[in-house]
Design an enzyme around this catalytic site. Sequence first.
Site, short mmCIF file in Angstrom:
data_model
loop_
_atom_site.label_atom_id
_atom_site.label_comp_id
_atom_site.label_asym_id
_atom_site.label_seq_id
_atom_site.Cartn_x
_atom_site.Cartn_y
_atom_site.Cartn_z
N SER A 17 0.93 -1.07 -0.13
CA SER A 17 0.03 0.17 0.00
C SER A 17 0.79 1.49 -0.02
O SER A 17 1.40 1.39 -1.17
CB SER A 17 -0.96 -0.02 1.37
OG SER A 17 -2.02 0.84 0.92
N ASP A 28 9.97 5.20 -10.38
CA ASP A 28 9.88 5.67 -11.64
C ASP A 28 10.50 7.19 -11.74
O ASP A 28 10.88 7.35 -13.04
CB ASP A 28 8.44 6.05 -11.64
CG ASP A 28 7.37 4.92 -11.87
OD1 ASP A 28 7.69 3.86 -12.06
OD2 ASP A 28 6.24 5.23 -11.84
N LYS A 78 -1.16 -4.02 -2.98
CA LYS A 78 -2.16 -3.39 -2.69
C LYS A 78 -2.34 -1.81 -2.99
O LYS A 78 -1.56 -1.18 -2.74
CB LYS A 78 -2.36 -3.44 -1.07
CG LYS A 78 -3.72 -3.24 -0.62
CD LYS A 78 -4.09 -1.79 -0.15
CE LYS A 78 -5.37 -1.59 0.52
NZ LYS A 78 -5.71 -0.13 0.52
#
Length: 429
Positions: free
Chosen positions: A295, A306, A320
């Site tokens: 999460s 990224d 999640k």
Amino acid sequence: MFKLHRICLLLVLPVSAMGAEKQTPEVDPTLAPRLPLNELRIFAEAFNRVSAAYVEEIDDRALLDSAIKGMLSQLDPHSAYLDRKSFTDLQETTTGNYGGLGLEVGQEDGVVKVISPMDDTPADNAGLMPGDLILQLDDTPVRGMSLSDAVESMRGEPGSTIKLLVLKKGESVPRDITITRKIIKVASVRQRFLEEGYGYLRIAQFQSGTGSEVKKAIDELKEEGNLTGLVIDLRNNPGGVLQSAVDVSDFFVSEGLIVYTSGRIRNTDVRFIASTPDSLEGVPIVVLVNEGTASASEIVAGALQDHGRAVIMGTHTFGKGSVQTILPLNDEKAIKLTTALYYTPNGRSIQAEGITPDIRVDRSTVTRLDKNPWGATEKNLLNHLDGDDENANSETQSNVELASQDYQLNEALTLLKGLNVLNRNQPQG
């Protein structure tokens, strides 16, 4: 089917944080479905027949509560009905204070499965690990017990004990483990130097104040010494508050998108943009993750990955990637409803996919071999010439212990050293 119950986790949109839990999201009228009146009549008839004909008398309010719970339980593992006690528990766990064992658990094939123990809690100290199966609580089998009831049984007064029948991952015979409950006040952040120049930042979960705790930890590391590399440990971090994950990512990303959420209702489409300079000014970072990284911690790992700001090392994360919002029904009751998915800066949804590490390193036990068992080196030879510093390349005992106790952390430290060697050897323009 795998059901997840987050004892310490609520990933919520800012509009539904604890200070604004009574704000109802704006729903697009074009998306509001027409009520299926015939099906509602069938529901009312079923309710009346159960209320009137069940073998024991049932309180109608309790029966309605059960109907709502059943409806939400069929949507996804994270949507749930919150009565007054459940909502109080939610507030306690989001701030990291409650009485219990300190476990992140799920349900699989009718038994309770350990997702991750929280750092320095009774469960952690008792040696429970991700993948362990809890078969029995005291003398009560968990099979046939709802996950919420199992969690409620594990909570209790500080100082009281509970006996768990646990099947350890990789073992064939279950064992009894007795654990004493404590007030769980989980420190979400701690830091130290692994060795000169190389810092270690452990984030156990994302509470409401984790962002400020991380800032304080980084400042203390800088005051203590020259920081030339940092390991951020997100292993077994079950997640927490979305805004805290954004705040932590913002410390290490100078500009651009950190994460965005998207759902059916208007105010679930939110973009979070970096607003502060990189607090480490490009110092190399390695982020450790594993199957217990979930999460909000996946948001941080995904954002740094990224942006090319950190090397992600370890094993595949939990996956999640949904957002839950608290929707009040009245002054005492609410529902926790999945309203959106979150996406990394490059548009990746982590839901059921997780983060794939840049470098896979499994949890391992290292057995150190004696180096040069014959003992023949230049400095052992008679009349050898003295070097400038014969101890310059000696390995410290702390590094030997680090390699044997935490192989993944040792590999992260080794990678940071390699990155710094490359940086030093780069031509200066």
